[in-house]
Write a protein that holds these residues in place. Structure first.
Motif, PDB file in Angstrom:
ATOM      1  N   UNK A   9       0.824  -1.209   0.000  1.00 53.35           N
ATOM      2  CA  UNK A   9       0.000   0.000   0.000  1.00 53.35           C
ATOM      3  C   UNK A   9       0.860   1.262   0.000  1.00 53.35           C
ATOM      4  N   UNK A  10       1.948   1.233   0.732  1.00 52.30           N
ATOM      5  CA  UNK A  10       2.836   2.399   0.767  1.00 52.30           C
ATOM      6  C   UNK A  10       3.528   2.589  -0.585  1.00 52.30           C
ATOM      7  N   UNK A  11       4.008   1.508  -1.177  1.00 57.00           N
ATOM      8  CA  UNK A  11       4.672   1.614  -2.478  1.00 57.00           C
ATOM      9  C   UNK A  11       3.745   2.221  -3.516  1.00 57.00           C
ATOM     10  N   UNK A 141       7.469  -6.691  11.007  1.00 59.71           N
ATOM     11  CA  UNK A 141       6.558  -6.057  11.967  1.00 59.71           C
ATOM     12  C   UNK A 141       7.362  -5.159  12.917  1.00 59.71           C
ATOM     13  N   UNK A 142       7.741  -4.006  12.403  1.00 60.18           N
ATOM     14  CA  UNK A 142       8.479  -3.050  13.228  1.00 60.18           C
ATOM     15  C   UNK A 142       8.305  -1.655  12.646  1.00 60.18           C
ATOM     16  N   UNK A 143       8.627  -0.662  13.447  1.00 61.61           N
ATOM     17  CA  UNK A 143       8.520   0.722  13.011  1.00 61.61           C
ATOM     18  C   UNK A 143       9.724   1.110  12.161  1.00 61.61           C
ATOM     19  N   UNK A 144       9.619   2.234  11.440  1.00 60.48           N
ATOM     20  CA  UNK A 144      10.727   2.790  10.681  1.00 60.48           C
ATOM     21  C   UNK A 144      10.781   2.406   9.226  1.00 60.48           C
ATOM     22  N   UNK A 145       9.752   1.703   8.748  1.00 58.56           N
ATOM     23  CA  UNK A 145       9.817   1.220   7.367  1.00 58.56           C
ATOM     24  C   UNK A 145       9.086   2.116   6.374  1.00 58.56           C
ATOM     25  N   UNK A 146       8.091   2.861   6.846  1.00 59.52           N
ATOM     26  CA  UNK A 146       7.337   3.725   5.948  1.00 59.52           C
ATOM     27  C   UNK A 146       8.271   4.678   5.198  1.00 59.52           C
ATOM     28  N   UNK A 147       9.170   5.333   5.924  1.00 62.99           N
ATOM     29  CA  UNK A 147      10.084   6.282   5.294  1.00 62.99           C
ATOM     30  C   UNK A 147      11.051   5.575   4.357  1.00 62.99           C
ATOM     31  N   UNK A 148      11.476   4.374   4.712  1.00 60.03           N
ATOM     32  CA  UNK A 148      12.391   3.603   3.866  1.00 60.03           C
ATOM     33  C   UNK A 148      11.721   3.240   2.547  1.00 60.03           C
ATOM     34  N   UNK A 149      10.502   2.694   2.604  1.00 58.69           N
ATOM     35  CA  UNK A 149       9.802   2.308   1.379  1.00 58.69           C
ATOM     36  C   UNK A 149       9.593   3.518   0.469  1.00 58.69           C
ATOM     37  N   UNK A 150       9.142   4.605   1.057  1.00 62.50           N
ATOM     38  CA  UNK A 150       8.857   5.798   0.252  1.00 62.50           C
ATOM     39  C   UNK A 150      10.130   6.391  -0.344  1.00 62.50           C
ATOM     40  N   UNK A 151      11.187   6.421   0.425  1.00 59.25           N
ATOM     41  CA  UNK A 151      12.442   6.963  -0.062  1.00 59.25           C
ATOM     42  C   UNK A 151      12.967   6.169  -1.251  1.00 59.25           C
ATOM     43  N   UNK A 193       2.529   5.376  11.617  1.00 62.92           N
ATOM     44  CA  UNK A 193       1.688   5.926  10.563  1.00 62.92           C
ATOM     45  C   UNK A 193       2.270   5.544   9.208  1.00 62.92           C
ATOM     46  N   UNK A 194       1.387   5.147   8.306  1.00 63.76           N
ATOM     47  CA  UNK A 194       1.803   4.818   6.938  1.00 63.76           C
ATOM     48  C   UNK A 194       1.502   5.955   5.970  1.00 63.76           C
ATOM     49  N   UNK A 195       1.200   7.128   6.519  1.00 60.36           N
ATOM     50  CA  UNK A 195       0.887   8.272   5.684  1.00 60.36           C
ATOM     51  C   UNK A 195       2.153   8.828   5.031  1.00 60.36           C
ATOM     52  N   UNK A 196       1.974   9.435   3.858  1.00 50.91           N
ATOM     53  CA  UNK A 196       3.064  10.131   3.193  1.00 50.91           C
ATOM     54  C   UNK A 196       3.112  11.584   3.614  1.00 50.91           C
ATOM     55  N   UNK A 197       3.834  12.384   2.862  1.00 52.65           N
ATOM     56  CA  UNK A 197       3.939  13.808   3.153  1.00 52.65           C
ATOM     57  C   UNK A 197       2.584  14.491   3.003  1.00 52.65           C
ATOM     58  N   UNK A 198       2.366  15.550   3.753  1.00 52.98           N
ATOM     59  CA  UNK A 198       1.087  16.281   3.640  1.00 52.98           C
ATOM     60  C   UNK A 198       0.878  16.831   2.236  1.00 52.98           C
ATOM     61  N   UNK A 199      -0.392  16.926   1.861  1.00 53.07           N
ATOM     62  CA  UNK A 199      -0.743  17.532   0.588  1.00 53.07           C
ATOM     63  C   UNK A 199      -0.422  16.701  -0.631  1.00 53.07           C
ATOM     64  N   UNK A 200      -0.189  15.400  -0.454  1.00 53.95           N
ATOM     65  CA  UNK A 200       0.104  14.537  -1.595  1.00 53.95           C
ATOM     66  C   UNK A 200       1.501  14.687  -2.142  1.00 53.95           C
ATOM     67  N   UNK A 201       2.402  15.351  -1.411  1.00 54.65           N
ATOM     68  CA  UNK A 201       3.776  15.545  -1.886  1.00 54.65           C
ATOM     69  C   UNK A 201       4.542  14.232  -1.849  1.00 54.65           C
TER      70      UNK A 201
END
Length: 559
Positions: A9-11, A141-151, A193-201
């Motif tokens: 979902x994040x990808x 199952x751990x924190x810190x991956x949302x930013x890694x996937x998005x980056x 949170x699995x949210x991206x940057x605000x405003x769809x950035x």
């Protein structure tokens, strides 16, 4: 929420944020999490999803969309040989500079080590053909991956589109089971949170383009512009402004203005003419791949070559390129007006000779078909031209059509995936779309016609020049009379396939145009996907080209 679902979902969300609006999906099990995430995104109107069951055709569909839009397109498959079937399109995207984000699902490392089913080594599967390769860490199952996937998605997008030159990138995505969402799970169940940057950035803001382009600077009074697919219209404007003749590998398609030389491929082959009209400099835009006479001109030690191509893989037949840049600048000297006039007079004579000779030929022949088709295309049409004879026929017989867009898979000049490429390009073209391909090219990608009932079928007319085999070889050394005993078996390769029956199996309308009147009628704009077959006797190819060469030489010698 399980890790595979969270990652998928994040990808998909970050792909959308990176302006990816088209994704081609080839179904499988290991890519199930991604497939479901893509389905949800398409249902929400965030992207357009194209589903194909044939990975080779699916990858070329993505290539066609990306080539026409100029924006990165993602294509996804499961593990194993599915990923290997992407390879031909990856090679074409590399050589043609088309931005693709190739995503291959994979087993996690522990299953590869165990000799699990459907496992191959997918690390650097496409070798040096990709701008960037990365294998994602297996989701946990751990924190810190949302930013890694998005980056990592931002890195891939930047490599495909935002750096030195567009091209394919490869992301290998290992997934552990479970591969589908569990009942009742939601994003709030994750560790962060699995949210991206605000405003769809996008997660990492990147420029759409690289550094300012470098320029080549023409400096001759007697110069020639050769445009190869890219920059034809810009080259036409520059040439008219500065008085240089301009010719294209696609003949008159895309060329405009008083400097346009639509019969350039013929003129470069007239030895007497080129001896007295040899340019001091050639401004070559792109990579020429079709005509030996062009390669001969670029190899001439008396001709200075200025090359416009935005990467390090530039064509240099004699390894004597003088300048390489990403665009062309103002010339330092005014052009000789008589130089352009001489090319214009020869062009008029050559065009007249070709037109008269083709009018005297019985219908059909490949050259006459190309001439008729180019002339009949509606304004602002897209024409996808297959390799082998069609690309040559269009360049040698087609008239000036500055209003027509053309696409050719000339990165590696193969016949792979041409039907799928044409369907992809037509899907995003705003206007009427056509393709001109040979019978072997059509048969090589007949599966490209396979479009599910839920998938979009563009308004595309595919004209198949059916000469029952490899007609191109009759024009090469293999077609010389001394090789006649072996020619049919190992080069001509007649197949006797019933193209109409094939089309019927795919539920695609098909007709055989036997007369010129029927062919002209078949080219009238119509909705949907359809195939028009024209059957040609290839035994006369070599003789016809010889007659035309003689007619052009005689006409030009009288100028």
């Amino acid at each position: 929420m399980n890790p595979s679902t969270a990652e998928a979902r994040v990808i998909v969300d970050e792909l959308v944020r990176n302006t990816v609006s088209h994704v081609v999906l080839c179904p499988g099990s290991r890519n199930a999490a991604m497939s479901l995430a893509l389905y949800d995104a398409a249902a929400a109107g965030k992207l357009q999803l194209h589903v194909r069951i044939d990975e080779r055709g699916g990858a070329f569909l993505a290539l066609g969309i990306a080539a026409r839009t100029g924006r990165p397109v993602a294509v996804l498959c499961t593990s194993g040989t599915a990923a290997a079937n992407f390879h031909p399109a990856v090679l074409e995207a590399d050589r043609a500079g088309v931005p693709l984000i190739v995503m291959t699902a994979d087993r996690p490392p522990e299953l590869r080590a165990a000799g699990a089913n459907q496992v191959i080594d997918q690390h650097h599967l496409y070798g040096g053909a990709v701008r960037y390769f990365d294998e994602f860490a297996v989701a946990e199952r751990r924190a810190g991956q949302n930013s890694y996937w998005r980056s990592q998605i931002c890195r891939a997008w930047n490599a495909a589109y935002g750096e030195w030159r567009c091209g394919p990138v490869h992301l290998n995505l290992p997934f552990r089971e479970p591969l589908v969402p569990e009942l009742g799970e939601n994003a709030e169940d994750w560790y962060e949170s699995l949210e991206g940057r605000p405003g769809g950035a996008r997660w990492t803001e990147l420029p759409d383009f690289g550094s300012l382009p470098s320029f080549v600077v023409p400096s001759a009074r007697c110069g020639l512009v050769i445009a190869c697919d890219t920059g034809v219209r810009a080259a036409s404007e520059w040439a008219e402004l500065h008085g240089w003749p301009v010719l294209s590998e696609t003949g008159g398609i895309g060329l405009s203005g008083s400097s346009a030389i639509s019969s350039g491929a013929w003129l470069l082959g007239v030895e007497e003419f080129i001896t007295t009209h040899k340019p001091e400099q050639v401004l070559c835009i792109g990579r020429p791949t079709v005509f030996r006479q062009v390669q001969g001109l670029l190899s001439d030690p008396d001709v200075e070559v200025l090359l416009v191509r935005p990467d390090s893989d530039w064509p240099a037949p004699a390894h004597n390129v003088r300048q390489v840049g990403q665009w062309f600048d103002e010339p330092t000297k005014p052009a000789d007006p008589e130089w352009l006039a001489g090319w214009q007079r020869a062009d008029a004579a050559a065009k007249g000779a070709v037109t008269q000779a083709l009018a005297e030929e019985p219908w059909p022949s490949g050259l006459r078909l190309a001439a008729e088709m180019v002339d009949a295309l509606p304004p602002e049409s897209l024409l996808v031209v297959g390799s082998s004879n069609p690309t040559r026929d269009v360049a040698l017989a087609g008239g000036l059509r500055p209003d027509v867009l053309v696409h050719r898979n000339r990165g590696v000049a193969g016949i792979d995936g041409t039907v799928s490429t044409a369907i992809g390009a037509a899907t995003v073209h705003r206007g009427h779309s056509y393709a001109l391909i040979g019978d072997l090219t059509f048969l090589h990608d007949a599966n490209g016609l396979l479009t599910g009932p839920a998938e979009q079928r563009p308004d595309l007319t595919i004209v198949v020049l059916n000469d029952d085999g490899g007609g191109i070889f009759s024009l090469l050394e293999q077609g010389a009379p001394e090789h006649s005993a072996s020619f049919e078996r190992v080069f001509g390769t007649p197949h006797g396939a019933d193209l109409g029956a094939l089309c019927a199996g795919y539920r695609v309308p098909h007709q055989v145009a036997e007369t010129l009147t029927e062919f002209r009628a078949a080219l009238r704009p119509a909705p949907g996907l359809r195939v028009v077959e024209v059957r040609v006797d290839r035994s006369s190819h070599r003789e016809l080209h010889g007659r035309l060469r003689a007619a052009v030489s005689a006409a030009v010698s009288r100028v």
